[in-house]
Write an enzyme that holds these catalytic residues in place. Structure first.
Site, PDB file in Angstrom:
ATOM      1  N   CYS A 265       1.360  -1.241  -0.040  1.00  0.00           N
ATOM      2  CA  CYS A 265      -0.486   0.232  -0.289  1.00  0.00           C
ATOM      3  C   CYS A 265       0.778   1.560   0.093  1.00  0.00           C
ATOM      4  O   CYS A 265       0.555   2.153  -1.479  1.00  0.00           O
ATOM      5  CB  CYS A 265      -0.918  -0.085   0.967  1.00  0.00           C
ATOM      6  SG  CYS A 265      -2.303  -1.329   1.155  1.00  0.00           S
ATOM      7  N   PHE A 266       1.941   1.999   0.754  1.00  0.00           N
ATOM      8  CA  PHE A 266       2.561   2.535   1.065  1.00  0.00           C
ATOM      9  C   PHE A 266       2.902   3.377  -0.175  1.00  0.00           C
ATOM     10  O   PHE A 266       3.235   4.570  -0.938  1.00  0.00           O
ATOM     11  CB  PHE A 266       3.013   3.205   2.661  1.00  0.00           C
ATOM     12  CG  PHE A 266       2.213   3.373   3.266  1.00  0.00           C
ATOM     13  CD1 PHE A 266       1.311   2.878   3.553  1.00  0.00           C
ATOM     14  CD2 PHE A 266       3.452   2.823   4.857  1.00  0.00           C
ATOM     15  CE1 PHE A 266       0.218   3.700   4.968  1.00  0.00           C
ATOM     16  CE2 PHE A 266       2.820   3.343   5.992  1.00  0.00           C
ATOM     17  CZ  PHE A 266       1.219   3.291   6.402  1.00  0.00           C
TER      18      PHE A 266
END
Ligand code: UGA
Length: 427
Positions: A265-266
C-alpha cells in the site's frame, strides 16, 4: 441486506467475511475459480488471523463465492474490491478494476430499483469521475438507477479482521442522502460502537485514503530523516522520538525509524498520488522526498556494514524478508533493494525469514536460503536485520557463531552486547 463483493483478494475476502459476520447475505465474486473454490471450502485465500474462522462459520450459510455476476442485480449494494497495481510511472493501473466496473454495470442494466455500487479499491479522485463511473454507466447502458459511492478501507495486513470490525473512522463517500443511508445501514454494527463517520462525496473520500497513507508514510520518512541525523551526531533516535511522541499533536505511533516502509500500500499509494498530482502539473515536494528517504535507508545500512566488512569478499546473512513481521508478504519489502544492492557488490548472500522464503525464492532464485536464523548466521561475516520478527530479539549464541560478528540492525530488534559489533541504523 444482500451484498455483492467483486474481487476476493486481501480486502475483498476480508470485507465479504466480515459483512457476513455483521448478519448480511454476501456473495463474493471473483474471476479466479481456484479462489472461489477455496472460499466455498471455508479456506482463506490469504493468511490473516481470524479470517478462516469467519469463513468456516459463514460459508454455506450467509456467504458464498462464485465467478458469476448473477447475484449483482439481486443485491442491495455492490462493493468493488479489485487491486489497482502500479504502472511504471507510479500511476495506478485501472485495467482490472475498470473491467469489473463495466461488468457490474452490465449486470445492472435491466435493474429498475436504485442500486449502489461502492468502490472499495484505492483509486485517485479523478479516476472515479473520468474512468470508473463512466465504465459502470457504459456497462449499464446509462441506467440512471445506479449510484456510485466510495468507501475507502484502512485495514492493515496482519490485523485485517480486527481493523475492519473496529475502525478508527468510517468514510462514506456518496452523492445522495439515499446512498449515504444505504452505507450507514451496511455498517450498522460498526456505527453502534460510536465509530466516527465522515460523510462526504466520493472524490473527497478517495483523497482521504491517499492523504491517510501518504501522511503515515511521510511520518516514517521524516522520522528516518531525523533518525539519520541522530546517527550522524552519535545520538539515539528512539530516545528523541519517545520524547516528541509525548506531544499529542505528534502522537507516539509510527515513530519507529529504521530501514523504511514497504508492503502493498504505502509505496503504491504514495507513488500514485504523486503521479496524479503531476497530471495536474503540481509537483509534490514532500511526498517525493518521503520516497527518496525511504529508498535511501537500505543503502545506509550497507554503508554501515561496509565500515566493518569488505562486502565484495563477504558472506552476509539477510534476516527478515517479509515487509513487516507476522506476514509472508514480500511486496515492496525493504529486503528486495537490500538483496539487489548486495548482489551488485558481489556479496555472497544467505537469507532467512520464518515464513517468507518461498515468495522471495521466486524473486531471487539464485541466492542461498537458510532454514533458521542460526543456520544463516553460522560462518557469516555480518548480518543485516531487515524485518522486526520477535525471534530475532532472542538471538544470542547464534550471533557468536558468525565468522565476524557484525550486526547492522534496521528494526531495533537485536540488543547490543559485548562480543559483537553492533550498529543501529538510526541509534
Ligand atoms: C497500511 C496502513 O497502515 C493501513 O491503514 C492501510 O489500510 C493499508 O496500508 C492499505 O492502504 O491497505 P500495511 O501496509 O498493512 O497498512 O502496513 P503497516 O503496518 O502500516 O506498515 C507499513 C510499513 O511501514 C511496514 O513496512 C512497516 O515496517 C513500516 N513502519 C511502520 C515503520 O517503518 N515504522 C513505523 O513506525 C511503522
Amino acid at each position: 441486506m444482500q451484498l455483492t463483493v467483486i474481487g476476493s483478494g486481501y480486502v475483498g475476502t476480508t470485507i465479504a467475511a466480515c459483512f457476513a459476520a455483521f448478519g448480511h447475505e454476501v456473495t463474493a465474486i471473483d474471476i479466479d475459480e481456484e479462489i472461489v473454490e477455496a472460499i466455498n471450502n471455508g479456506q482463506a485465500p490469504i493468511s490473516e488471523p481470524g479470517l478462516e474462522d469467519l469463513l468456516e462459520t459463514h460459508v454455506g450459510n450467509r456467504l458464498e463465492a462464485t465467478t458469476s455476476y448473477d447475484a449483482v442485480p439481486e443485491s442491495d449494494v455492490t462493493f468493488l474490491a479489485i487491486g489497482t497495481p502500479s504502472n511504471d510511472d507510479g500511476s495506478i493501473d485501472l485495467g482490472a478494476l475498470g473491467a469489473a466496473a463495466e461488468a457490474t454495470g452490465a449486470a445492472l442494466a435491466d435493474k429498475d430499483e436504485r442500486h449502489l455500487v461502492v468502490i472499495k479499491s484505492t483509486v485517485t479522485p479523478p479516476s472515479i469521475t473520468d474512468v470508473l463511473e463512466p465504465a459502470i454507466r457504459e456497462g449499464a447502458d446509462n441506467n440512471d438507477a445506479i449510484e456510485v459511492g466510495m468507501n475507502p478501507e484502512f485495514l492493515r495486513e496482519g490485523s485485517a479482521v480486527a481493523d475492519f470490525q473496529n475502525p478508527d473512522k468510517l468514510v462514506v463517500g456518496t452523492n445522495s442522502e439515499w446512498a449515504s443511508q444505504r452505507l450507514h445501514d451496511v455498517f450498522e454494527p460498526v456505527l453502534e460502537t460510536e465509530t466516527p463517520v465522515v460523510d462526504t462525496d466520493p472524490q473527497t473520500a478517495s483523497m482521504i485514503k491517499y492523504a491517510n497513507n501518504a501522511f503515515l508514510a511521510s511520518k516514517i520518512s521524516l522520522v528516518n530523516d531525523l533518525g539519520n541525523i541522530c546517527k550522524e551526531f552519535g545520538l539515539d533516535a528512539y530516545e528523541v522520538m519517545d520524547a516528541i511522541g509525548l506531544d499529542n499533536r505528534i502522537s507516539e505511533q509510527f515513530l519507529r525509524s529504521g530501514v523504511g516502509w514497504g508492503g502493498s500500500c504505502f509505496p503504491k499509494d504514495v507513488n500514485a498520488i504523486i503521479a496524479a498530482a503531476r497530471e495536474e502539473a503540481y509537483d509534490p515536494a514532500v511526498l517525493k522526498a518521503a520516497v527518496e528517504i525511504n529508498d535511501r535507508q537500505p543503502e545506509r545500512m550497507l554503508e554501515l556494514l561496509e565500515s566493518h566488512v569488505d562486502l565484495e569478499d563477504a558472506r552476509i546473512a539477510v534476516l527478515g524478508l517479509a515487509f513487516k513481521p507476522r506476514t509472508d508478504d514480500i511486496r515492496n519489502s525493504r529486503a528486495i533493494p537490500m538483496i539487489e544492492r548486495l548482489k551488485e557488490r558481489g556479496t555472497e548472500i544467505v537469507a532467512y525469514d520464518p515464513v517468507a522464503i518461498e515468495p522471495m525464492q521466486e524473486r531471487f532464485p539464485n541466492i542461498e536460503y537458510a532454514s533458521s536464523a542460526a543456520d544463516a548466521l553460522a560462518g557469516a561475516d555480518g548480518t543485516v536485520i531487515v524485518t522486526g520478527w520477535d525471534e530475532f530479539a532472542t538471538l544470542d549464541e547464534e550471533l557468536d557463531a558468525m565468522a565476524t560478528p557484525v550486526v547492522v540492525d534496521g528494526r531495533r530488534i537485536v540488543d547490543p552486547r559485548p562480543r559483537i559489533t553492533y550498529e543501529g541504523l538510526t541509534w
